[in-house]
Write an enzyme that holds these catalytic residues in place. Structure first.
Site, mmCIF file in Angstrom:
data_model
loop_
_atom_site.group_PDB
_atom_site.id
_atom_site.type_symbol
_atom_site.label_atom_id
_atom_site.label_comp_id
_atom_site.label_asym_id
_atom_site.label_seq_id
_atom_site.Cartn_x
_atom_site.Cartn_y
_atom_site.Cartn_z
ATOM 1 N N HIS A 29 0.858 -1.182 0.000
ATOM 2 C CA HIS A 29 0.000 0.000 0.000
ATOM 3 C C HIS A 29 0.900 1.240 0.000
ATOM 4 O O HIS A 29 2.024 1.209 0.507
ATOM 5 C CB HIS A 29 -0.881 0.019 1.241
ATOM 6 C CG HIS A 29 -1.948 -1.023 1.234
ATOM 7 N ND1 HIS A 29 -3.078 -0.899 2.002
ATOM 8 C CD2 HIS A 29 -2.070 -2.198 0.578
ATOM 9 C CE1 HIS A 29 -3.853 -1.955 1.813
ATOM 10 N NE2 HIS A 29 -3.255 -2.763 0.955
ATOM 11 N N GLU A 70 0.920 3.847 1.787
ATOM 12 C CA GLU A 70 1.351 4.265 3.120
ATOM 13 C C GLU A 70 2.548 3.447 3.609
ATOM 14 O O GLU A 70 3.515 3.992 4.144
ATOM 15 C CB GLU A 70 0.215 4.107 4.142
ATOM 16 C CG GLU A 70 -1.032 4.880 3.811
ATOM 17 C CD GLU A 70 -2.073 4.027 3.074
ATOM 18 O OE1 GLU A 70 -1.725 3.420 2.045
ATOM 19 O OE2 GLU A 70 -3.216 3.993 3.531
ATOM 20 N N CYS A 80 -6.368 1.611 5.781
ATOM 21 C CA CYS A 80 -6.989 0.370 6.234
ATOM 22 C C CYS A 80 -6.395 -0.020 7.596
ATOM 23 O O CYS A 80 -5.515 0.662 8.128
ATOM 24 C CB CYS A 80 -6.727 -0.734 5.213
ATOM 25 S SG CYS A 80 -4.975 -1.209 5.095
ATOM 26 N N CYS A 83 -2.501 -0.488 7.496
ATOM 27 C CA CYS A 83 -1.753 0.770 7.439
ATOM 28 C C CYS A 83 -1.910 1.582 8.722
ATOM 29 O O CYS A 83 -0.954 2.205 9.186
ATOM 30 C CB CYS A 83 -2.177 1.571 6.213
ATOM 31 S SG CYS A 83 -1.707 0.746 4.671
#
Length: 145
Positions: free
Chosen positions: A46, A48, A76, A79
């Site tokens: 992801h 992040e 999410c 993260c």
């Protein structure tokens, strides 16, 4: 957030879900990233996570004390948990994610007092711009079939 949106556009060009992230310390961008799940064949990539890993490498630290994370979409659970473990100071995000968001939508992990670190959460930053890039991406994807 403008820089995170630039990263989201890079993700879109790479046919990744257009999410971008930027880590800032003392007013300077120290890392930037976009989703790399497809490119790396890795569900953990992801924006992040990639940005926080790069920031730690640049700082030579396992923690991001005093750092802010800007991301175009509400993080999410994975993260949000990573932000707690990295000790990010503040999160700024654009669009809410009612299906998987864990920084205010489904849950608010960064504010849970049971963890040893809390992240200040600021939502709705350039929300329309951040939401529209995602809506446009998925509309185009549906048209392709």
């Amino acid at each position: 957030m403008i820089e995170a949106l630039k990263e989201a556009r890079k993700a879109e060009q790479a046919e990744e879900i257009p999410i971008g992230a930027v880590v800032v310390k003392d007013g300077d961008i120290i890392s930037r990233a976009h989703n790399r799940k497809q490119r790396d064949s890795n569900a953990l990539m992801h924006a992040e996570i990639v940005a926080m890993n790069a920031a730690c490498q640049k700082l030579g630290s396992k923690y991001l004390d005093g750092c802010d994370l800007y991301v175009t979409l509400e993080p999410c659970a994975m993260c949000a948990g990573a932000m707690i473990n990295y000790r990010v100071s503040r999160l700024f995000f654009g669009a809410m994610e009612p299906k998987t968001g864990c920084c205010g939508s489904l849950y608010n992990l960064p504010a849970d007092k049971r963890f040893n670190h809390r992240v200040e959460v600021n939502s709705g930053i350039m929300e329309e711009e951040c939401a529209s890039i995602l809506k446009d991406f998925f509309a185009k994807r549906r048209k392709k079939g």
